[in-house]
Design a protein around this motif. Sequence first.
Motif, PDB file in Angstrom:
ATOM      1  N   THR A 144       0.885  48.853   9.298  1.00 32.39           N
ATOM      2  CA  THR A 144      -0.572  48.749   9.232  1.00 32.39           C
ATOM      3  C   THR A 144      -1.049  47.420   9.796  1.00 32.39           C
ATOM      4  N   SER A 145      -0.363  46.347   9.410  1.00 28.42           N
ATOM      5  CA  SER A 145      -0.733  45.024   9.908  1.00 28.42           C
ATOM      6  C   SER A 145      -0.552  44.937  11.415  1.00 28.42           C
ATOM      7  N   GLY A 146       0.549  45.480  11.928  1.00 28.53           N
ATOM      8  CA  GLY A 146       0.797  45.421  13.364  1.00 28.53           C
ATOM      9  C   GLY A 146      -0.312  46.065  14.184  1.00 28.53           C
ATOM     10  N   ARG A 147      -0.772  47.195  13.720  1.00 24.76           N
ATOM     11  CA  ARG A 147      -1.866  47.863  14.431  1.00 24.76           C
ATOM     12  C   ARG A 147      -3.154  47.059  14.350  1.00 24.76           C
ATOM     13  N   ALA A 148      -3.383  46.409  13.198  1.00 23.00           N
ATOM     14  CA  ALA A 148      -4.586  45.582  13.040  1.00 23.00           C
ATOM     15  C   ALA A 148      -4.522  44.345  13.931  1.00 23.00           C
ATOM     16  N   VAL A 149      -3.342  43.744  14.048  1.00 19.13           N
ATOM     17  CA  VAL A 149      -3.186  42.578  14.925  1.00 19.13           C
ATOM     18  C   VAL A 149      -3.441  42.978  16.378  1.00 19.13           C
ATOM     19  N   ALA A 150      -2.983  44.157  16.766  1.00 16.68           N
ATOM     20  CA  ALA A 150      -3.257  44.637  18.127  1.00 16.68           C
ATOM     21  C   ALA A 150      -4.757  44.793  18.354  1.00 16.68           C
ATOM     22  N   GLU A 151      -5.479  45.301  17.351  1.00 15.15           N
ATOM     23  CA  GLU A 151      -6.933  45.419  17.466  1.00 15.15           C
ATOM     24  C   GLU A 151      -7.570  44.049  17.621  1.00 15.15           C
ATOM     25  N   PHE A 152      -7.050  43.064  16.875  1.00 12.42           N
ATOM     26  CA  PHE A 152      -7.563  41.698  16.993  1.00 12.42           C
ATOM     27  C   PHE A 152      -7.341  41.162  18.409  1.00 12.42           C
ATOM     28  N   ILE A 153      -6.133  41.367  18.949  1.00 12.74           N
ATOM     29  CA  ILE A 153      -5.838  40.879  20.296  1.00 12.74           C
ATOM     30  C   ILE A 153      -6.719  41.577  21.328  1.00 12.74           C
ATOM     31  N   ASN A 154      -6.912  42.880  21.169  1.00 12.97           N
ATOM     32  CA  ASN A 154      -7.782  43.602  22.099  1.00 12.97           C
ATOM     33  C   ASN A 154      -9.194  43.018  22.079  1.00 12.97           C
ATOM     34  N   TRP A 155      -9.695  42.731  20.862  1.00 13.68           N
ATOM     35  CA  TRP A 155     -11.023  42.115  20.757  1.00 13.68           C
ATOM     36  C   TRP A 155     -11.029  40.723  21.386  1.00 13.68           C
ATOM     37  N   LEU A 156     -10.001  39.916  21.080  1.00 13.08           N
ATOM     38  CA  LEU A 156      -9.930  38.551  21.600  1.00 13.08           C
ATOM     39  C   LEU A 156      -9.923  38.551  23.124  1.00 13.08           C
ATOM     40  N   ASN A 157      -9.205  39.480  23.719  1.00 13.42           N
ATOM     41  CA  ASN A 157      -9.165  39.547  25.178  1.00 13.42           C
ATOM     42  C   ASN A 157     -10.532  39.911  25.755  1.00 13.42           C
ATOM     43  N   GLU A 158     -11.206  40.855  25.114  1.00 14.67           N
ATOM     44  CA  GLU A 158     -12.543  41.243  25.583  1.00 14.67           C
ATOM     45  C   GLU A 158     -13.529  40.094  25.433  1.00 14.67           C
ATOM     46  N   ALA A 159     -13.422  39.358  24.329  1.00 14.72           N
ATOM     47  CA  ALA A 159     -14.368  38.281  24.058  1.00 14.72           C
ATOM     48  C   ALA A 159     -14.110  37.045  24.906  1.00 14.72           C
ATOM     49  N   SER A 160     -12.852  36.803  25.272  1.00 14.54           N
ATOM     50  CA  SER A 160     -12.499  35.550  25.946  1.00 14.54           C
ATOM     51  C   SER A 160     -12.183  35.704  27.425  1.00 14.54           C
ATOM     52  N   GLY A 161     -11.892  36.925  27.852  1.00 15.26           N
ATOM     53  CA  GLY A 161     -11.472  37.135  29.231  1.00 15.26           C
ATOM     54  C   GLY A 161      -9.978  36.967  29.440  1.00 15.26           C
ATOM     55  N   SER A 162      -9.214  36.819  28.347  1.00  8.74           N
ATOM     56  CA  SER A 162      -7.758  36.753  28.454  1.00  8.74           C
ATOM     57  C   SER A 162      -7.193  38.145  28.744  1.00  8.74           C
ATOM     58  N   THR A 163      -5.935  38.200  29.145  1.00 10.03           N
ATOM     59  CA  THR A 163      -5.299  39.477  29.460  1.00 10.03           C
ATOM     60  C   THR A 163      -3.955  39.584  28.736  1.00 10.03           C
ATOM     61  N   PRO A 164      -3.446  40.795  28.534  1.00 14.50           N
ATOM     62  CA  PRO A 164      -2.164  40.965  27.826  1.00 14.50           C
ATOM     63  C   PRO A 164      -0.988  40.259  28.476  1.00 14.50           C
ATOM     64  N   VAL A 165      -1.018  40.070  29.797  1.00 18.82           N
ATOM     65  CA  VAL A 165       0.111  39.423  30.467  1.00 18.82           C
ATOM     66  C   VAL A 165       0.267  37.966  30.062  1.00 18.82           C
TER      67      VAL A 165
END
Length: 324
Positions: A144-165
């Motif tokens: 459950t936590s892992g999926r939530a952390v992924a959601e956080f990273i997805n949001w952070l990338n959208e908000a900051s312009g960062s990318t998964p790479v």
Amino acid sequence: MQFLLALSSNPILRKLDPKLRYQHVRDARGEYHLVDLWMKLSDLAESARYNPSANVYHLFTRENPTASQPLLINSPGLLEMTNYRNNRRTVVLIHGWRDSVLSDFNTVLVPAFLAAEDLNVIALDWSAGSGSVNYAAALANTITSGRAVAEFINWLNEASGSTPVQYHIVGHGLGGHQAGIVARNVKGDVTIVTGLDPSLIGWINHSDRFQPDDATYTEVIHTNCGVHGYISNLAQVDFYPNGGESMPGCNSHTCDHARSFFYFAESLTTGGFTGRQCVNYMAAILQTCNILPGRLQMGGLQPKIGRTGVFLLETNAAPPFSRG
């Protein structure tokens, strides 16, 4: 004649270990707990009470190397007030069972990463999910936590312009498997996932365990295999220092388990740790890897994209652990 069907009020839902129901498991504090590895309805109910929105994300950078700055999902104003920069690579650190953001895992790795490179280092505190003595519930919370952390990273990338790479996700114990869960749920391909002695108990036949294709490059360091840590290979590249168990200088399984992040921290700042290739993980455990010519450096900052296999190396009993 009437027949009555007696139904258990707490039925078994899943056997995390199909053979041994009760096992002693040592937590990150070195304390043993007798745990029930047959997940019951009550375990599921306890896990359901965990809200992964209670996870706390602590940002460390070279501008704030010792005092963290909080990050919260869907809080762009708070993000703008921090030292997070989208032109840096980002490391996410995930602690293990019965641990917290104050664990040795973080106090060792945060300064090591910042010494090695100008990074965003995010230390996850998921102790609201990992802190339960109920191992079955904590294991369920790992997912459950892992999926939530992924959601956080997805949001952070959208908000900051960062990318998964730009990401390197690192986890220890239960957090080792969670690191893979995070990466496979991020939108896009994470570059590196490192599992530091990912947990054994409950994960042997688990579909959510660490997978070789969780990132562009995946690596696992085994230091207590067969006890705390997973015994067989999990990643594209698996290292078995000293055969994966009984680390020099250690006199407990807890020490062995922790050596994974001490070795990794040293690899970030000094390199070293040259592994020689083995035929398979059993050859690494038996320390009979003298046939194949392959050599590879363990750990470090850079992905070894395209490399695969199992590697054995020896360490010193005290820092510097690397023999080169």
